[in-house]
Design a protein around this motif. Structure first.
Motif, PDB file in Angstrom:
ATOM      1  N   CYS A 202      -1.005 -21.416 -50.903  1.00  0.00           N
ATOM      2  CA  CYS A 202      -0.139 -22.181 -51.787  1.00  0.00           C
ATOM      3  C   CYS A 202       1.130 -22.505 -51.012  1.00  0.00           C
ATOM      4  N   CYS A 206       7.067 -19.595 -54.356  1.00  0.00           N
ATOM      5  CA  CYS A 206       7.796 -18.903 -55.431  1.00  0.00           C
ATOM      6  C   CYS A 206       8.116 -17.499 -54.917  1.00  0.00           C
ATOM      7  N   LEU A 247      -4.975 -21.475 -56.035  1.00  0.00           N
ATOM      8  CA  LEU A 247      -3.733 -20.911 -56.560  1.00  0.00           C
ATOM      9  C   LEU A 247      -2.954 -21.960 -57.347  1.00  0.00           C
ATOM     10  N   LYS A 313      10.952 -21.689 -58.669  1.00  0.00           N
ATOM     11  CA  LYS A 313       9.924 -22.249 -59.554  1.00  0.00           C
ATOM     12  C   LYS A 313      10.656 -22.910 -60.719  1.00  0.00           C
TER      13      LYS A 313
HETATM   14  S1  SF4 Z   1       3.427 -18.602 -58.488  1.00  0.00           S
HETATM   15 FE1  SF4 Z   1       1.797 -20.113 -58.316  1.00  0.00          FE
HETATM   16  S2  SF4 Z   1       2.786 -21.931 -57.492  1.00  0.00           S
HETATM   17 FE2  SF4 Z   1       4.158 -20.201 -57.102  1.00  0.00          FE
HETATM   18  S3  SF4 Z   1       3.622 -19.500 -55.038  1.00  0.00           S
HETATM   19 FE3  SF4 Z   1       2.437 -18.285 -56.512  1.00  0.00          FE
HETATM   20  S4  SF4 Z   1       0.491 -19.346 -56.662  1.00  0.00           S
HETATM   21 FE4  SF4 Z   1       1.968 -20.786 -55.746  1.00  0.00          FE
END
Ligand code: SF4
Length: 512
Positions: A202, A206, A247, A313
């Motif tokens: 990903c 985040c 992900l 995020k």
């Molecule tokens: S929370 Fe979701 S979008 Fe954020 S790094 Fe993890 S997998 Fe990626």
């Protein structure tokens, strides 16, 4: 062709084991290579196997063990014991099987799994499977272990550290299963469907998310490859549903196209994983609903602008409300929201933001006849993330949030479930365990798989669990960084990201 006799050991119950892509991939690839493969799982405290006539694990050449998170660890220890294998790797002898562990947790912090493992896969198993089979063809246990270290696994006493993460560079060229292995009469967690992994890794970063850092870099399968696998997978297995795995599904440039192909061209039902709200368009929501998915899972984590930005995020509450409402309008019945509270540095005002997010979403979803479910997790610091130096929130803060959330949920008619703070503490304490935790894991598993067993083991060995789930000193260099090197997750980078987190979490911010 390999003549190796190998076991796959999942510490999970059968239905969850069958829902794992890794299980289908390992079984398929190893069998195609000629190995004799047996599958074991752990259900209701007992080690069991798929199919009749499986030998005891102790009779095999090797056992591949998957560990996803901390509560799997004592189950692995107990499963090994029941399988006739000494859980303590250092006490195994020349005739014992080689125990090879892999998964996100041992990659992020191998110390957690070193007590029971002879070797650990750091990263992804596929590129190593041929070398693992070759190594297991060697005569003696020590020559097998040396060969595994040469292949790039972490083998105590044989591997120079840090060990570089191994990963598949090109997903299109990697072997992927088209046949799935579901015993008759058993339904996997996601139902009968063909599991299709669209991307791996990903790119979002985040700051609380271990998977995001451990599975880097981000890679995608091409549309042609996805179409080829999908067509073959549903035909070979005679299923009319596909479960997509990734992900962050719509970060794949081909996700919408393959989803539309599955739903509109092949007429399949679909299951898509948890989705980022900011990647959802009307067209995508329409396809998901048309594909028969009845629950949309989204994880905004917080309603506070400050915390969202610090988490990296940043998803505005108004966007969450719009997406949830549109999903219900288009036929999704239930929207599931994942929330982290207490989040680090979350004050009363930030929490009010989260309550408003839940209330606004609930109001809108219910007005349209849908159901909102909220899943609440306290913040859990994970190894190999920028927030690894922080502690689990206090019990007082957690209880206060639970009380407020329960009252709000009753008032607005929403179902809320809470992750147990005690389990969150165990995850933080064990997942970020330093040297010695590998012995604690063995002692824990030998006493049982519950929290009482962990407390008893910690008392016996002199571990202070409370200190272990608390904050780490800011100048502390976690030892897992000495053992493994993961791309895009160096200690320097994580420290810089940690500083950014603190700066943003202490600044002001308001939703536009
Ligand atoms: S929370 Fe979701 S979008 Fe954020 S790094 Fe993890 S997998 Fe990626």
């Amino acid at each position: 062709m390999s003549r190796v006799r190998i076991g796959i050991l999942s510490p999970l119950p059968l239905a969850a084991t069958l829902s794992s892509v890794a299980y289908h991939l390992l079984k398929g690839y190893l069998e195609e290579s000629g190995a004799k493969v047996y599958v074991y799982y752990f259900e209701d405290g007992r080690l069991a196997s798929i199919g009749r006539g499986s030998p005891q694990p102790r009779e095999l050449d090797a056992l591949l063990v998957s560990v996803t998170f901390e509560l799997d660890l004592p189950r692995v220890v107990e499963a090994l014991r029941q399988g006739g294998i000494n859980p303590d790797a250092s006490s195994r002898g020349p005739g014992d099987p080689v125990v090879i562990t892999g998964g996100p947790l041992p990659t992020a912090n191998p110390i957690t799994s070193l007590g029971f493992s002879d070797a650990i896969v750091i990263g992804e198993a596929e590129p190593l499977l041929d070398s693992i089979l070759d190594a297991l063809e060697r005569g003696s246990r020590s020559s097998r272990l040396r060969a595994l270290a040469d292949a790039g696994l972490l083998v105590p006493g044989h591997s120079p550290t840090p060990v570089e993460k191994v990963y598949t560079k090109n997903l299109d060229e990697a072997w992927y299963p088209t046949r799935i292995y579901i015993p008759r009469g058993v339904e996997p967690v996601w139902g009968y469907s063909y599991p299709l992994e669209t991307s791996r890794g990903c790119g979002r970063g985040c700051r609380f998310c271990m998977e995001g850092f451990v599975f880097r870099p981000l890679r995608h399968r091409s549309f042609n490859r996805l179409r080829e696998l999908l067509e073959e997978g549903v035909t070979v297995n005679d299923v009319n549903k596909v479960s997509f795995y990734s992900l962050s599904f719509f970060d794949s440039p081909h996700a919408e196209r393959i989803l539309s192909y599955a739903v509109e061209e092949l007429g399949l039902d679909v299951s898509v994983p948890s989705l980022r709200v900011d990647t959802l368009t009307s067209r995508r929501i329409e396809l998901i609903a048309e594909g028969g998915q009845k629950t949309l899972t989204i994880a905004p984590e917080t309603g506070s602008c400050r915390i969202a930005r610090a988490f990296n995020k940043e998803i505005s509450p108004s966007r969450v409300v719009d997406v949830a409402s549109e999903a219900v309008e288009r036929g999704v019945r239930t929207v599931k929201l994942y929330i982290i509270t207490p989040a680090p540095l979350e004050d009363g005002e930030a929490f009010e933001g989260t309550l408003s997010l839940i209330e606004d979403t609930a109001r809108s979803v219910k007005r349209l006849g849908g159901v909102l479910r909220v899943s609440v997790n306290p913040f859990i610091p994970k190894p190999h993330t920028p927030l690894q130096w922080l502690g689990v929130p206090s019990e007082r803060d957690f209880r206060e949030r639970v009380k407020r959330l329960r009252a709000t949920a009753r008032r607005i008619g929403v179902e809320v479930d809470f992750y147990d703070l005690k389990l969150a503490r165990v995850q933080a304490a064990i997942g970020r365990g330093s040297w010695g935790v590998e012995r604690l894991v063995i002692e824990w598993g030998l006493r049982g798989v519950g929290l009482g067993a962990l407390r008893a083991a910690a008392n016996k060995l002199g571990f202070n669990l409370e200190e272990m789930w608390g904050p780490l000193k800011e100048d502390y260099n976690p030892p897992w960084h000495d053992l493994v090197r993961l791309p895009g997750a160096s200690l320097d980078l994580l420290r810089r990201e940690y500083e950014k987190f603190l700066g943003l979490a202490r600044s002001t911010c308001s939703w536009r």
